[in-house]
Design an enzyme around this catalytic site. Structure first.
Site, PDB file in Angstrom:
ATOM      1  N   GLN A  74       0.671  -1.092   0.012  1.00  0.00           N
ATOM      2  CA  GLN A  74      -0.090   0.099   0.027  1.00  0.00           C
ATOM      3  C   GLN A  74       0.807   1.198  -0.031  1.00  0.00           C
ATOM      4  O   GLN A  74       1.701   1.315   0.629  1.00  0.00           O
ATOM      5  CB  GLN A  74      -0.856   0.073   1.313  1.00  0.00           C
ATOM      6  CG  GLN A  74      -1.834   1.051   1.148  1.00  0.00           C
ATOM      7  CD  GLN A  74      -2.655   1.240   2.231  1.00  0.00           C
ATOM      8  OE1 GLN A  74      -2.404   1.616   3.409  1.00  0.00           O
ATOM      9  NE2 GLN A  74      -4.001   0.816   2.251  1.00  0.00           N
ATOM     10  N   CYS A 104      -6.051   7.836   4.678  1.00  0.00           N
ATOM     11  CA  CYS A 104      -5.580   8.045   6.265  1.00  0.00           C
ATOM     12  C   CYS A 104      -5.958   9.317   6.754  1.00  0.00           C
ATOM     13  O   CYS A 104      -5.912  10.382   5.831  1.00  0.00           O
ATOM     14  CB  CYS A 104      -3.895   7.972   6.070  1.00  0.00           C
ATOM     15  SG  CYS A 104      -3.092   8.480   7.402  1.00  0.00           S
ATOM     16  N   LYS A 143      -7.810   2.191  -1.240  1.00  0.00           N
ATOM     17  CA  LYS A 143      -8.422   2.220  -0.074  1.00  0.00           C
ATOM     18  C   LYS A 143      -9.088   3.697   0.205  1.00  0.00           C
ATOM     19  O   LYS A 143      -8.381   4.850   0.067  1.00  0.00           O
ATOM     20  CB  LYS A 143      -7.302   2.131   1.004  1.00  0.00           C
ATOM     21  CG  LYS A 143      -8.039   2.308   2.497  1.00  0.00           C
ATOM     22  CD  LYS A 143      -8.900   1.258   2.936  1.00  0.00           C
ATOM     23  CE  LYS A 143      -9.260   1.631   4.297  1.00  0.00           C
ATOM     24  NZ  LYS A 143      -8.371   1.636   5.554  1.00  0.00           N
ATOM     25  N   GLY A 209     -14.705  -1.285   8.712  1.00  0.00           N
ATOM     26  CA  GLY A 209     -15.186  -0.371   9.746  1.00  0.00           C
ATOM     27  C   GLY A 209     -15.984  -1.263  10.888  1.00  0.00           C
ATOM     28  O   GLY A 209     -17.057  -1.801  10.567  1.00  0.00           O
ATOM     29  N   ASP A 210     -15.418  -1.342  11.985  1.00  0.00           N
ATOM     30  CA  ASP A 210     -16.171  -2.115  13.143  1.00  0.00           C
ATOM     31  C   ASP A 210     -16.213  -3.575  13.025  1.00  0.00           C
ATOM     32  O   ASP A 210     -17.303  -3.907  13.687  1.00  0.00           O
ATOM     33  CB  ASP A 210     -17.313  -1.110  13.452  1.00  0.00           C
ATOM     34  CG  ASP A 210     -17.259   0.257  13.790  1.00  0.00           C
ATOM     35  OD1 ASP A 210     -16.102   0.471  14.124  1.00  0.00           O
ATOM     36  OD2 ASP A 210     -18.306   0.821  13.874  1.00  0.00           O
ATOM     37  N   ARG A 233      -8.667  -3.800  12.915  1.00  0.00           N
ATOM     38  CA  ARG A 233      -8.370  -4.065  14.470  1.00  0.00           C
ATOM     39  C   ARG A 233      -8.873  -5.431  14.925  1.00  0.00           C
ATOM     40  O   ARG A 233      -8.269  -5.997  15.630  1.00  0.00           O
ATOM     41  CB  ARG A 233      -9.235  -3.023  15.406  1.00  0.00           C
ATOM     42  CG  ARG A 233      -8.468  -1.683  14.950  1.00  0.00           C
ATOM     43  CD  ARG A 233      -9.240  -0.582  15.887  1.00  0.00           C
ATOM     44  NE  ARG A 233     -10.574  -0.255  15.088  1.00  0.00           N
ATOM     45  CZ  ARG A 233     -11.347   0.876  15.268  1.00  0.00           C
ATOM     46  NH1 ARG A 233     -10.914   1.653  16.374  1.00  0.00           N
ATOM     47  NH2 ARG A 233     -12.335   1.092  14.662  1.00  0.00           N
TER      48      ARG A 233
END
Ligand SMILES: Cc1cc2nc3c(=O)[nH]c(=O)nc-3n(C[C@H](O)[C@H](O)[C@H](O)COP(=O)(O)O)c2cc1C
Length: 354
Positions: A74, A104, A143, A209-210, A233
């Site tokens: 990336q 970002c 992204k 996301g999440d 994450r």
């Protein structure tokens, strides 16, 4: 019905990939996950100038191993020529795909007209995409976040960039369902992802996301219709999340969380791979933050977390493993992450991108 996820020439057995994660998604994290079912991974955002001029950290960021494919490198940058030159170097180093980061939200990155800033400058974003495409052909991926902010203008700018990527035959676009302005606050807007995929059925969309556990991954996949789930994450300290997601996709129940010996095996492997990249001393420091995340799966998580935090050397590391991972027992299921903001802050303050 599940379709295979196709990214350019690669057909992946499950619709999930390991995210780019600054400070985390190095070869060691990627390979540890691949050995446990992760089919595809992305490096952390690599600064184009560092790739071109050989600045600090360049070689470590470019380390690949034979079992680390397919992998996307990336890039983060602001100028079309530099991004194109760096993309060529990534291909020469053996990266299968080049991913451009226009997402970002870190202030320092935005201030230099990189990352999420480019969502507000579609002309420049498009110039970069075209130049990189001319330089390497493909496969290319992108992204994005769902916009710079919640304004109409930001929505139009997102659309322009997305549509140009489709015209240029980008292989996939990952979209984090937060705005750049939001950073990591609030919830990721999965309904945005659902509407986007419904409007753009021909583009491979990866939702982000999440996604903190396999159940989240399944829920995102089923409720939004995205082609694949970008696991970020939720994959830090949990390389089993991919196999768990696969079980759920196959209609099986969630496998039991990895037991203590399975966790120890992953920690040892991950550490050894980190030594291959960083050498003994640096590996201990790199692995401290990984160990902290692995501790979530340990039944005595709080104590393990506290002791991993204090690790400064390999002998400290060995002591934590000897204290908490010497006898087997059931692990603790991962359901949510309460310290998500901390992960992000500790990383971005170290100069990392997101
Ligand atoms: C510590 C950290 C580092 C990140 N670094 C990157 C990065 O280098 N490249 C990237 O595309 N996204 C990066 N991200 C964003 C994630 O890939 C992902 O899109 C985001 O965390 C939302 O997914 P999640 O809520 O499931 O974690 C980073 C996120 C975090 C928390």
């Amino acid at each position: 019905m599940r379709n295979h996820l196709k990214i350019g020439p690669f057909t992946l057995p499950i619709p999930a990939i390991e995210a780019g994660l600054a400070g985390y998604s190095d070869m060691a994290m990627r390979v540890t996950a691949r050995r446990r079912g992760c089919p595809y991974a992305v490096t952390e955002a690599l600064l184009d100038r560092v790739i071109i001029t050989g600045g600090r950290g360049r070689e470590k960021g470019l380390v690949l191993s034979d079992d680390d494919h397919p992998v996307a490198g990336q890039l983060l940058g602001s100028e079309a020529e530099e991004m194109a030159a760096a993309a060529k170097i990534l291909k020469e180093y053996g990266f299968d795909v080049v991913d451009l980061n226009f997402a970002c939200p870190v202030k320092k990155v935005m201030g230099r007209c990189r990352g999420g800033y480019l969502l507000s400058d579609p002309q420049q974003a498009i110039a970069i995409m075209r130049r990189v495409r001319d330089a390497i052909g493909g496969p290319l991926t992108l992204k994005l976040r769902r916009g710079l902010d919640d304004s109409m203008q930001a929505a139009e700018q997102f659309e322009q960039i997305f549509d140009e990527a489709e015209r240029l035959e980008f292989a996939a676009i990952a979209v984090h369902g937060r705005t750049v302005e939001q950073k990591y606050t609030g919830k990721a807007d999965w309904d945005f992802l659902r509407r986007l995929k419904a409007r753009k059925p021909n583009m491979t969309v990866l939702g982000s996301g999440d996604v903190f556990c396999a159940v989240d991954a399944l829920r995102m996949y089923e409720t939004t219709g995205v082609d694949g789930v970008w696991i970020a994450r939720g994959a830090i300290g949990n390389p089993w999340i991919f196999a768990e997601f696969e079980a759920l996709l196959n209609g099986q129940s969630l496998p039991p969380p990895p037991g203590i010996f399975a966790q120890r095996a992953a920690l040892l492997e991950h550490f050894q791979l980190a030594v291959d990249i960083y050498g003994d001393e640096l590996a201990s420091r790199q692995m401290r933050k990984m160990g902290i995340k692995y501790s979530r799966l340990h039944p005595d998580g709080a104590a393990v977390w506290r002791d991993f935090i204090a690790v400064k050397s390999q002998s400290d590391w060995d002591r934590v493993l000897a204290s908490y991972y010497a006898s087997d027992g059931p692990g603790r299921p991962q359901t949510s992450i309460s310290d998500a903001a901390d992960i992000y802050n500790s990383c971005s303050s170290a100069g990392a991108a997101a």
